[in-house]
Design a protein around this motif. Sequence first.
Motif, PDB file in Angstrom:
ATOM      1  N   LYS A 146       0.818  -1.218   0.000  1.00 59.71           N
ATOM      2  CA  LYS A 146       0.000   0.000   0.000  1.00 59.71           C
ATOM      3  C   LYS A 146       0.849   1.265   0.000  1.00 59.71           C
ATOM      4  O   LYS A 146       0.395   2.319  -0.454  1.00 59.71           O
ATOM      5  CB  LYS A 146      -0.913   0.019   1.237  1.00 59.71           C
ATOM      6  CG  LYS A 146      -2.128  -0.870   1.141  1.00 59.71           C
ATOM      7  CD  LYS A 146      -2.964  -0.742   2.399  1.00 59.71           C
ATOM      8  CE  LYS A 146      -4.223  -1.578   2.329  1.00 59.71           C
ATOM      9  NZ  LYS A 146      -5.016  -1.482   3.574  1.00 59.71           N
ATOM     10  N   LYS A 147       2.065   1.165   0.510  1.00 61.96           N
ATOM     11  CA  LYS A 147       2.938   2.338   0.591  1.00 61.96           C
ATOM     12  C   LYS A 147       3.695   2.610  -0.707  1.00 61.96           C
ATOM     13  O   LYS A 147       4.450   3.577  -0.795  1.00 61.96           O
ATOM     14  CB  LYS A 147       3.933   2.150   1.737  1.00 61.96           C
ATOM     15  CG  LYS A 147       3.269   2.083   3.108  1.00 61.96           C
ATOM     16  CD  LYS A 147       4.284   1.814   4.208  1.00 61.96           C
ATOM     17  CE  LYS A 147       3.612   1.714   5.568  1.00 61.96           C
ATOM     18  NZ  LYS A 147       4.582   1.399   6.640  1.00 61.96           N
ATOM     19  N   THR A 148       3.474   1.766  -1.702  1.00 66.94           N
ATOM     20  CA  THR A 148       4.181   1.922  -2.969  1.00 66.94           C
ATOM     21  C   THR A 148       3.743   3.188  -3.684  1.00 66.94           C
ATOM     22  O   THR A 148       2.546   3.441  -3.852  1.00 66.94           O
ATOM     23  CB  THR A 148       3.917   0.713  -3.887  1.00 66.94           C
ATOM     24  OG1 THR A 148       4.286  -0.482  -3.204  1.00 66.94           O
ATOM     25  CG2 THR A 148       4.705   0.826  -5.178  1.00 66.94           C
ATOM     26  N   THR A 149       4.704   3.964  -4.123  1.00 63.19           N
ATOM     27  CA  THR A 149       4.419   5.155  -4.915  1.00 63.19           C
ATOM     28  C   THR A 149       5.646   5.481  -5.756  1.00 63.19           C
ATOM     29  O   THR A 149       6.699   4.866  -5.604  1.00 63.19           O
ATOM     30  CB  THR A 149       4.056   6.354  -4.014  1.00 63.19           C
ATOM     31  OG1 THR A 149       3.616   7.453  -4.836  1.00 63.19           O
ATOM     32  CG2 THR A 149       5.250   6.800  -3.180  1.00 63.19           C
ATOM     33  N   THR A 150       5.489   6.413  -6.669  1.00 61.49           N
ATOM     34  CA  THR A 150       6.602   6.856  -7.498  1.00 61.49           C
ATOM     35  C   THR A 150       6.553   8.370  -7.629  1.00 61.49           C
ATOM     36  O   THR A 150       5.575   9.012  -7.238  1.00 61.49           O
ATOM     37  CB  THR A 150       6.522   6.241  -8.920  1.00 61.49           C
ATOM     38  OG1 THR A 150       5.347   6.740  -9.581  1.00 61.49           O
ATOM     39  CG2 THR A 150       6.473   4.721  -8.867  1.00 61.49           C
TER      40      THR A 150
END
Length: 199
Positions: A146-150
């Motif tokens: 869920k903490k994945t971002t770019t």
Amino acid sequence: MYSKDNPKAYDNDFQTFAECQIVPHGIYDISRNVGYISIGTSHDTSEFVCDNIERVWNEHLISEYPNAETLIILCDGGGSNSSSHHIVKQDLMSLSLKLNLKILVMHYPPYCSKHNPIEHRLFSQISRSWNGEPLLSIDNAVERAKKTTTSKGLFVHVAVNSGVYPIKRKVTDDYKTLVKHRIVFHKTLPKWNYLIKTG
């Protein structure tokens, strides 16, 4: 072994050491840069894939694309998306009826999945979130995903699919008849490109 205060782990993974297995499946909305990860606990089958697509469509995408008539799926050529397995087409025909959408399927040739946007825009980023320490539980895998971002604003929804999906399912007796009436194979590379009609 691993603990928060004493981070040690085996140098190899063995299934007998695991409390359970996780089967990640992803859907990536190219136009909105949003990913949807379903973490299964059974098997990676076409039924599992189609159930995930159905859930994501009903919970997230139908409100974003209320006038959609066709769902376009870019997928690998093997595994649960195999272009040569009849059960995949049967499950996609069933999905088309459930969603009341035509489904345009475009398989990547074998060994070319690296060119699929989902690989370098979503799964590679999920892998980065899971690197560095063992996945201790399903909850741990979910929270880290869920903490994945770019820097380009990727957002990831994560859900657990605890359904049981048997392997080696057989197609129904009317499969060939359904294919003739509901699947239009493209003149160019028909094995990999076809349209599934709702009726």
